[in-house]
Design a protein around this motif. Structure first.
Motif, short mmCIF file in Angstrom:
data_model
loop_
_atom_site.label_atom_id
_atom_site.label_comp_id
_atom_site.label_asym_id
_atom_site.label_seq_id
_atom_site.Cartn_x
_atom_site.Cartn_y
_atom_site.Cartn_z
N THR A 181 7.04 -4.46 1.70
CA THR A 181 5.60 -4.34 2.36
C THR A 181 4.97 -3.08 2.17
N TRP A 182 4.82 -3.28 0.67
CA TRP A 182 3.70 -2.22 -0.11
C TRP A 182 2.93 -2.96 -1.02
N ILE A 183 1.98 -2.31 -1.38
CA ILE A 183 1.21 -2.57 -2.64
C ILE A 183 0.57 -1.32 -3.65
N SER A 184 0.71 -1.53 -4.58
CA SER A 184 0.39 -0.59 -5.60
C SER A 184 -0.63 -0.87 -6.47
N ALA A 185 -1.37 0.01 -6.94
CA ALA A 185 -2.36 -0.04 -7.97
C ALA A 185 -2.46 1.15 -9.03
N LYS A 186 -2.63 0.78 -10.12
CA LYS A 186 -2.78 1.74 -11.09
C LYS A 186 -4.07 2.44 -11.40
N GLU A 187 -4.36 3.66 -11.50
CA GLU A 187 -5.63 4.15 -11.69
C GLU A 187 -6.52 3.61 -12.80
N GLY A 188 -7.69 3.21 -12.45
CA GLY A 188 -8.64 2.34 -13.18
C GLY A 188 -8.49 0.73 -12.69
N SER A 189 -7.60 0.44 -12.04
CA SER A 189 -7.81 -0.71 -11.39
C SER A 189 -8.22 -0.84 -10.03
N TYR A 190 -8.77 0.11 -9.53
CA TYR A 190 -9.42 -0.02 -8.36
C TYR A 190 -10.73 0.77 -8.46
N VAL A 191 -11.89 0.37 -7.39
CA VAL A 191 -12.88 0.70 -7.38
C VAL A 191 -13.40 1.39 -5.99
N SER A 192 -14.41 2.15 -5.89
CA SER A 192 -14.81 2.71 -4.80
C SER A 192 -15.36 1.56 -3.76
N LEU A 193 -15.22 1.95 -2.45
CA LEU A 193 -15.47 1.00 -1.29
C LEU A 193 -16.97 0.73 -1.54
N ASP A 194 -17.50 2.02 -1.58
CA ASP A 194 -19.15 1.84 -1.60
C ASP A 194 -19.88 1.13 -2.95
N GLU A 195 -18.98 1.13 -3.78
CA GLU A 195 -19.62 0.35 -5.09
C GLU A 195 -19.50 -1.18 -4.89
N MET A 196 -18.39 -1.67 -3.92
CA MET A 196 -18.40 -2.92 -3.69
C MET A 196 -19.37 -3.39 -2.68
N ARG A 197 -19.80 -2.84 -1.66
CA ARG A 197 -20.80 -3.07 -0.78
C ARG A 197 -21.93 -3.46 -1.04
#
Length: 74
Positions: free
Chosen positions: A58-74
């Motif tokens: 019951t977990w999820i991981s992401a490496k630095e560089g593979s995620y973006v800011s929520l504001d960028e995706m809006r």
């Protein structure tokens, strides 16, 4: 170094279909950031109330560089 933070989020009950009008439940998640000298930092999210037997699934991981800011995706 490991940084841990908690956050409240209002998420619908996963057992409730999207078309029903039930009120969302309050769930607490933990975000744990592990910093590595020789690899990208990693953020792992998991339910704060997960039992030891639930944690492996019951977990999820992401490496630095593979995620973006929520504001960028809006």
């Amino acid at each position: 170094m490991i940084k841990t933070m908690s956050t409240n989020s209002h998420l619908p009950d996963p057992a409730t279909p999207d078309d029903q009008t039930d009120t969302p439940t309050d769930r607490r998640c933990v975000a744990r950031i592990e910093e590595y000298d020789d690899a990208p930092d990693e953020c792992t999210l998991y339910p704060a109330d997960a039992t030891p037997s639930e944690l492996p699934t019951t977990w999820i991981s992401a490496k630095e560089g593979s995620y973006v800011s929520l504001d960028e995706m809006r």
